[in-house]
Write a protein that holds these residues in place. Structure first.
Motif, PDB file in Angstrom:
ATOM      1  N   PHE A 256       4.137 -67.891  19.953  1.00 26.07           N
ATOM      2  CA  PHE A 256       4.576 -69.176  20.687  1.00 26.07           C
ATOM      3  C   PHE A 256       3.473 -70.170  20.176  1.00 26.07           C
ATOM      4  N   HIS A 257       2.451 -69.925  20.792  1.00 23.91           N
ATOM      5  CA  HIS A 257       1.366 -70.787  21.349  1.00 23.91           C
ATOM      6  C   HIS A 257       0.265 -71.240  20.164  1.00 23.91           C
ATOM      7  N   HIS A 258      -0.384 -72.792  20.095  1.00 26.29           N
ATOM      8  CA  HIS A 258      -1.375 -72.547  19.285  1.00 26.29           C
ATOM      9  C   HIS A 258      -2.541 -73.018  20.805  1.00 26.29           C
ATOM     10  N   CYS A 259      -4.230 -72.730  20.359  1.00 23.23           N
ATOM     11  CA  CYS A 259      -4.533 -73.077  21.040  1.00 23.23           C
ATOM     12  C   CYS A 259      -5.976 -73.626  20.750  1.00 23.23           C
ATOM     13  N   MET A 260      -6.626 -74.553  21.003  1.00 26.95           N
ATOM     14  CA  MET A 260      -7.671 -75.364  20.209  1.00 26.95           C
ATOM     15  C   MET A 260      -8.910 -75.155  20.517  1.00 26.95           C
ATOM     16  N   ASN A 261      -9.737 -75.130  19.807  1.00 25.06           N
ATOM     17  CA  ASN A 261     -10.989 -75.461  20.005  1.00 25.06           C
ATOM     18  C   ASN A 261     -12.367 -76.830  19.444  1.00 25.06           C
TER      19      ASN A 261
END
Length: 193
Positions: free
Chosen positions: A81-86
């Motif tokens: 479902f999700h995106h994560c940003m670094n």
DNA sequence: ACATCGATCTACT
DNA sequence: GTAGATCGATGTA
């Protein structure tokens, strides 16, 4: 005082230092629908020899951005479902990054509310999956140069005051490492106190 | 090929 | 507090 993008050198520093010092900086995304931005108020550090880091077992198609030039965005898809940003840190070849876990919404709040289908401001960016949805950050921005494109980090020289250090969240490996940071004065906006 | 599980969020009990 | 959604990366055969 003019707002300036954080320079490349900022991202070459020690990753834990970057995680602490980018608190208070402003993450901006210029989208086709308008500009959205928020103040970074919760981060986690992921180090190259850290079992919880995606890159700790060598380079793969997914994590290769972390091995590249500092000052780029590492965006990944998880839980279906999700995106994560670094923020990618350290010189090329050393794969470390800072996960952005929460923002205080600043500009484009109307657009964030539409993206999130939520109206309470504290529901817009109080988690890594939430803020990417609010700002419209997806797979297309993986590898984006934060010094070149429509996604960048500005410094408005805000002093965030005392910084709290906590164990990281949502991981099993090396979960005890105290590498999550947020400013005490912004506690109301974080994903978890 | 197949099984497992994850740097999460939401809704419901 | 906990289950369920949903998919790609990864590990084992």
């Amino acid at each position: 005082m003019p707002l300036e993008k954080l320079p490349r050198e900022f991202y070459m520093q020690d990753t834990i230092q970057v995680a602490r010092e980018c608190l208070g900086k402003i993450l901006v995304h210029e989208t086709g629908e308008g500009v959205v931005s928020g103040r970074i108020i919760e981060t986690e550090a992921y180090l190259h020899d850290d079992p919880a880091c995606h890159a700790s077992r060598g380079m793969t198609q997914r994590n290769c951005v972390m091995f590249g030039e500092p000052g780029h965005a590492y965006v990944y898809f998880t839980y279906g479902f999700h995106h994560c940003m670094n923020l990618v840190t350290q010189p090329k070849g050393t794969a470390e990054a800072v996960l952005i876990r929460a923002l205080e919404p600043i500009d484009g709040i109307e657009l964030m509310m539409r993206n999130r289908e939520k109206t309470r401001p504290q529901d817009l960016c109080s988690g890594p999956g939430k803020l990417t949805q609010a700002l419209g950050i997806g797979h297309a921005l993986n590898g984006e140069d934060l010094l070149g494109g429509t996604l960048y980090v500005l410094d408005d020289h805000t002093d965030v005051g005392q910084i709290v250090t906590r164990p990281r969240i949502g991981i099993k490996l090396a979960a005890h490492e105290p590498w999550r940071f947020y400013p005490l004065d912004y506690q109301g906006w974080v994903s978890k106190v």
